[in-house]
Scaffold this motif. Structure first.
Motif, mmCIF file in Angstrom:
data_model
loop_
_atom_site.group_PDB
_atom_site.id
_atom_site.type_symbol
_atom_site.label_atom_id
_atom_site.label_comp_id
_atom_site.label_asym_id
_atom_site.label_seq_id
_atom_site.Cartn_x
_atom_site.Cartn_y
_atom_site.Cartn_z
ATOM 1 N N ALA A 30 0.856 -1.178 0.000
ATOM 2 C CA ALA A 30 0.000 0.000 0.000
ATOM 3 C C ALA A 30 0.898 1.235 0.000
ATOM 4 N N PHE A 48 -2.139 3.802 6.348
ATOM 5 C CA PHE A 48 -1.821 4.017 4.938
ATOM 6 C C PHE A 48 -2.621 5.196 4.395
ATOM 7 N N SER A 50 -5.077 6.136 1.263
ATOM 8 C CA SER A 50 -5.879 5.598 0.166
ATOM 9 C C SER A 50 -5.910 6.590 -0.990
ATOM 10 N N LYS A 59 -5.165 0.009 9.080
ATOM 11 C CA LYS A 59 -5.421 -1.397 8.771
ATOM 12 C C LYS A 59 -6.077 -2.083 9.969
#
Length: 204
Positions: A30, A48, A50, A59
């Motif tokens: 990612a 992370f 997006s 996560k």
């Protein structure tokens, strides 16, 4: 090294390869930006960025499959991260242990030597997050006596399979035995690392 020294791309992102710290299996890939990397370092769980939703995500935030960070390395070009984690469940949104569960040959994944660790994690997840109709949940509900009974039954069936001189039957019964034995380990709080360390000590 300072985070500012890392080479983020023109969009402020850097690829992060996530690897199981115990088995070395690659779990997912990612992207992180500086903020998500800072939050990862702060919380010791993976965050992370997006690209599709243009927002940070943690996560396991909805699934419960959190990745506890063991270490974060960076490559020689300083433009890629290797995040080693201790996962609490499957890393792929499909329910697979790793996002890399297919190959270009079309034959699916080859069996690997880390399957016992995967099996342990799946069974542990069933204990922590019971699912209605799950056979594993049923065993945990019945308790250690039921689990021990099944280990005994599967041991006997494995012996019979070996006496029958049938490789196919032996593979099937031995797999059943390993599954039930792993359920017993989880129930008794024995980890796969405990077993591996004991085997390593015996080898030495």
């Amino acid at each position: 090294m300072n985070i500012d020294s890392l080479k983020f791309d023109e969009k402020g992102l850097i690829p992060a390869i996530v690897q199981d710290a115990k088995t070395s299996e690659v779990l997912m890939m990612a992207y992180m930006n500086q903020e998500s990397l800072e939050k990862t370092l702060e919380t010791k769980t993976t965050w992370f960025y997006s690209r599709s939703r243009q927002k940070l995500w943690n996560k396991g935030e909805t699934s419960g499959n959190v990745q506890n960070v063991v270490s974060i390395d960076y490559d020689c070009d300083e433009d890629t991260l290797l995040v080693k984690v201790d996962p609490t469940g499957p890393s792929c949104h499909t329910g697979n242990y790793s996002c890399f569960y297919r190959n270009l040959s079309g034959e699916g994944n080859m069996a690997d030597r880390n399957m016992l660790y995967k099996l342990y994690e799946i069974i542990m997840d069933r204990k922590k997050n019971p699912k209605e109709g799950s056979y594993t949940q049923y065993l945990f509900e019945k308790g250690v006596d039921k689990i021990l009974k099944k280990v005994g039954e599967e041991s006997a069936e494995t012996i019979i399979a070996a006496k029958n001189d049938s490789k196919e039957e032996l593979v099937y019964e031995a797999s059943d035995l390993l599954y039930h034995l792993t359920v017993l380990l989880v129930e008794c709080g024995v980890t796969m690392d405990d077993i591996m360390k004991e085997l390593e000590n015996r080898h030495k």
